[in-house]
Design a protein around this motif. Structure first.
Motif, mmCIF file in Angstrom:
data_model
loop_
_atom_site.group_PDB
_atom_site.id
_atom_site.type_symbol
_atom_site.label_atom_id
_atom_site.label_comp_id
_atom_site.label_asym_id
_atom_site.label_seq_id
_atom_site.Cartn_x
_atom_site.Cartn_y
_atom_site.Cartn_z
ATOM 1 N N GLY A 148 -3.958 10.405 21.481
ATOM 2 C CA GLY A 148 -2.943 11.429 21.233
ATOM 3 C C GLY A 148 -2.658 12.260 22.464
ATOM 4 N N ARG A 149 -3.715 12.667 23.175
ATOM 5 C CA ARG A 149 -3.528 13.477 24.377
ATOM 6 C C ARG A 149 -2.829 12.676 25.461
ATOM 7 N NH1 ARG A 149 -8.255 15.271 28.562
ATOM 8 N NH2 ARG A 149 -6.975 16.593 29.933
ATOM 9 N N ALA A 150 -3.207 11.398 25.619
ATOM 10 C CA ALA A 150 -2.594 10.560 26.652
ATOM 11 C C ALA A 150 -1.111 10.344 26.365
ATOM 12 C CB ALA A 150 -3.319 9.218 26.730
ATOM 13 N N ARG A 151 -0.757 10.117 25.117
ATOM 14 C CA ARG A 151 0.650 9.912 24.765
ATOM 15 C C ARG A 151 1.462 11.192 24.932
ATOM 16 N NH1 ARG A 151 2.310 5.928 20.023
ATOM 17 N NH2 ARG A 151 1.889 3.979 21.124
ATOM 18 N N HIS A 152 0.838 12.322 24.611
ATOM 19 C CA HIS A 152 1.539 13.608 24.813
ATOM 20 C C HIS A 152 1.829 13.814 26.294
ATOM 21 C CE1 HIS A 152 2.741 17.754 24.096
ATOM 22 N NE2 HIS A 152 1.918 18.133 25.071
ATOM 23 N N ARG A 153 0.841 13.522 27.133
ATOM 24 C CA ARG A 153 1.031 13.625 28.587
ATOM 25 C C ARG A 153 2.120 12.669 29.059
ATOM 26 N NH1 ARG A 153 1.273 16.245 33.349
ATOM 27 N NH2 ARG A 153 0.483 15.017 35.103
ATOM 28 N N ALA A 154 2.138 11.446 28.509
ATOM 29 C CA ALA A 154 3.147 10.461 28.890
ATOM 30 C C ALA A 154 4.544 10.949 28.541
ATOM 31 C CB ALA A 154 2.856 9.125 28.204
ATOM 32 N N ALA A 155 4.700 11.543 27.364
ATOM 33 C CA ALA A 155 6.007 12.065 26.958
ATOM 34 C C ALA A 155 6.460 13.179 27.897
ATOM 35 C CB ALA A 155 5.940 12.571 25.519
ATOM 36 N N GLU A 156 5.544 14.040 28.309
ATOM 37 C CA GLU A 156 5.879 15.109 29.257
ATOM 38 C C GLU A 156 6.369 14.528 30.576
ATOM 39 O OE1 GLU A 156 2.813 18.721 28.030
ATOM 40 O OE2 GLU A 156 2.214 17.262 29.547
ATOM 41 N N LEU A 157 5.716 13.473 31.029
ATOM 42 C CA LEU A 157 6.066 12.889 32.320
ATOM 43 C C LEU A 157 7.398 12.156 32.275
ATOM 44 C CD1 LEU A 157 2.550 11.780 33.442
ATOM 45 C CD2 LEU A 157 4.031 13.353 34.665
ATOM 46 N N ARG B 46 11.324 4.730 37.607
ATOM 47 C CA ARG B 46 10.961 6.082 37.169
ATOM 48 C C ARG B 46 9.724 6.045 36.279
ATOM 49 N NH1 ARG B 46 15.467 10.150 37.233
ATOM 50 N NH2 ARG B 46 17.119 9.229 38.499
ATOM 51 N N VAL B 47 9.651 5.031 35.422
ATOM 52 C CA VAL B 47 8.458 4.883 34.593
ATOM 53 C C VAL B 47 7.238 4.627 35.468
ATOM 54 C CG1 VAL B 47 7.336 3.502 32.793
ATOM 55 C CG2 VAL B 47 9.766 4.068 32.595
ATOM 56 N N GLY B 48 7.412 3.805 36.518
ATOM 57 C CA GLY B 48 6.314 3.557 37.443
ATOM 58 C C GLY B 48 5.811 4.832 38.103
ATOM 59 N N VAL B 49 6.733 5.711 38.482
ATOM 60 C CA VAL B 49 6.344 7.001 39.072
ATOM 61 C C VAL B 49 5.616 7.849 38.034
ATOM 62 C CG1 VAL B 49 7.200 9.145 40.071
ATOM 63 C CG2 VAL B 49 8.190 6.960 40.782
ATOM 64 N N ALA B 50 6.148 7.876 36.804
ATOM 65 C CA ALA B 50 5.501 8.658 35.737
ATOM 66 C C ALA B 50 4.075 8.158 35.489
ATOM 67 C CB ALA B 50 6.328 8.574 34.456
ATOM 68 N N ARG B 51 3.902 6.828 35.459
ATOM 69 C CA ARG B 51 2.560 6.277 35.230
ATOM 70 C C ARG B 51 1.607 6.673 36.351
ATOM 71 N NH1 ARG B 51 1.756 -0.141 34.737
ATOM 72 N NH2 ARG B 51 2.285 0.022 36.960
ATOM 73 N N ALA B 52 2.094 6.671 37.590
ATOM 74 C CA ALA B 52 1.243 7.034 38.728
ATOM 75 C C ALA B 52 0.834 8.503 38.683
ATOM 76 C CB ALA B 52 1.974 6.737 40.033
ATOM 77 N N LEU B 53 1.656 9.334 38.043
ATOM 78 C CA LEU B 53 1.376 10.771 37.984
ATOM 79 C C LEU B 53 0.587 11.163 36.738
ATOM 80 C CD1 LEU B 53 4.873 12.162 39.041
ATOM 81 C CD2 LEU B 53 2.803 12.166 40.435
ATOM 82 N N ALA C 278 0.713 6.024 29.654
ATOM 83 C CA ALA C 278 -0.571 6.558 29.194
ATOM 84 C C ALA C 278 -1.769 5.741 29.670
ATOM 85 C CB ALA C 278 -0.574 6.625 27.666
ATOM 86 N N THR C 279 -1.547 4.651 30.404
ATOM 87 C CA THR C 279 -2.618 3.720 30.754
ATOM 88 C C THR C 279 -3.794 4.388 31.467
ATOM 89 O OG1 THR C 279 -1.079 1.854 30.901
ATOM 90 C CG2 THR C 279 -3.176 1.637 32.051
ATOM 91 N N VAL C 280 -3.522 5.092 32.568
ATOM 92 C CA VAL C 280 -4.619 5.659 33.362
ATOM 93 C C VAL C 280 -5.360 6.765 32.611
ATOM 94 C CG1 VAL C 280 -5.214 6.868 35.500
ATOM 95 C CG2 VAL C 280 -3.595 4.969 35.547
ATOM 96 N N PRO C 281 -4.672 7.686 31.930
ATOM 97 C CA PRO C 281 -5.421 8.670 31.138
ATOM 98 C C PRO C 281 -6.350 8.021 30.104
ATOM 99 C CG PRO C 281 -3.176 9.417 31.421
ATOM 100 C CD PRO C 281 -3.236 8.020 31.969
ATOM 101 N N LEU C 282 -5.878 6.944 29.453
ATOM 102 C CA LEU C 282 -6.733 6.263 28.478
ATOM 103 C C LEU C 282 -7.965 5.659 29.154
ATOM 104 C CD1 LEU C 282 -4.020 4.528 26.255
ATOM 105 C CD2 LEU C 282 -5.612 6.327 25.534
#
Length: 368
Positions: free
Chosen positions: A109-118, A143-150, A98-102
């Motif tokens: 809440g929105r950033a964490r929801h997006r993180a869970a989707e990724l 895989r987490v690194g890829v999710a964070r980048a996306l 959720a780092t970059v969205p924040l």
């Protein structure tokens, strides 16, 4: 689209890392930068998001000069994945993603929801979101690194040798995952590696750099393997480039043969002079019974001769040849898309098909 126009990077000690680079990275595909250590591939990548500033020349992302952009804002709009993931050790997996969205102003809440989707998108179970990076395997961290980048849905994704620190089996799985994600997302991906096998496996275009930061050749993998631009490229892609090029030859109509089979839990029958393939209840190959094998009672997995690699029907011929050469029987086992036994193929059949395909093989496109 990313354009390098006469880009040079010269460090303070006089070292030229990149020399007059002219290159256009097409939108929506994976472009791989590959070459030996010190050839400028990582420097070229890092100039795209201004982690390294060029000495001269221009870099455009979607027609905009990156030098006109505020560096932090530019980087938040470009995904970046590095070796060993580079995760924040004191944050949970979910908060890492959720780092970059924040930073971009999203609510927590929105950033964490997006993180869970990724996390789901990259194939990680939701419960891992509560763990810390040190509690994950190397492959999971990547895989987490890829999710964070996306996370902020960037159009461009930069990947700097992201899979080089994991073992070969995990690495192949991560490559498969990247290709699956790209089929869904169609990002513009620039991927750096020193491994030519990785480059031709995942790249739709491959840029080979030589020492001194000079672009030696930029081409589709099949063309690169079939027609190296010079002796340096030919040496770098390796003497076995003919074998690698099989990855781009479609199997077409491989004529499958059949062998005797027996199911686990069933009697083997009388010994024969032929190899017998053992299947499980779903008709998945489990191994071989050698010629003249004597089995008391029902067949079990204990004592079977391992069967080598399996080849999925309809995929490129490199897998078919490997299956035939790795099989103890000399018969490559062919399976359908569900992994069920479909037939067998010999190396001779594969080589004959290659001969028939040779006039068109060099024009084949990569198929994932």
């Amino acid at each position: 689209m990313i354009e390098f126009r006469a880009v040079t990077k010269r460090f303070d000690d006089g070292t030229v890392a990149v020399n007059q680079l002219d290159l256009t990275v097409e939108a929506g595909i994976i472009t791989v930068f590959v070459g030996p250590s010190g050839c400028g591939k990582t420097t070229s990548l890092r100039m795209i998001n201004r982690m390294v500033e060029p000495t001269s020349g221009t870099i455009l992302v979607d027609g905009q000069d990156v030098r006109a952009a505020d560096p932090p804002r530019l980087r938040r709009g470009i995904g970046y994945v590095i070796q060993q993931a580079g995760l924040f050790p004191h944050r949970t997996v979910l908060d890492n993603v959720a780092t970059v969205p924040l930073l971009s102003g999203w609510s927590r809440g929105r950033a964490r929801h997006r993180a869970a989707e990724l996390l789901e998108l990259v194939g990680l179970p939701a419960e891992l979101g509560r763990r810390y990076p040190a509690q994950l395997s190397g492959g999971q961290q990547q895989r987490v690194g890829v999710a964070r980048a996306l996370a902020a849905d960037p159009p461009v994704l930069l990947m700097d040798e992201p899979f080089s620190a994991v073992d070969p089996v995990v690495r192949e799985g991560l490559q498969d995952e990247l290709l699956r994600l790209q089929d869904e997302l169609d990002k513009t991906i620039v991927f750096v590696t020193h491994d030519i096998d990785e480059a031709v496996r995942i790249g739709e275009k491959v840029a080979v750099f030589r020492e001194g930061g000079v672009l030696a050749q930029y081409a589709a993998p099949a063309e690169l393997l079939a027609r190296p631009a010079d002796d340096f490229v030919a040496g770098f892609v390796g003497r076995d480039r003919g074998y690698r090029s099989l990855s781009f030859v479609d199997s077409g109509e491989v004529a499958l043969d059949q062998v005797s089979t027996v199911a686990i839990g069933q009697p083997a029958g009388a010994p024969t002079a032929e190899w017998v393939l053992v299947l499980d209840e779903q008709r998945h190959p489990r191994g071989w019974l050698p010629p003249r094998s004597t089995v008391e009672g029902a067949v079990t997995e204990a004592g079977l001769t391992p069967g080598g690699s399996l080849y999925q029907a309809g995929t490129p011929l490199r897998g078919a040849l490997d299956a035939a050469l790795s099989s103890p029987s000399g018969l490559g086992v062919v399976v359908d898309e569900r992994g069920g036994y479909a037939g067998v193929v010999t190396a001779r059949q594969v080589l004959d098909l290659i001969e028939r395909a040779r006039p068109t093989a060099t024009g084949a496109e990569r198929g994932h």
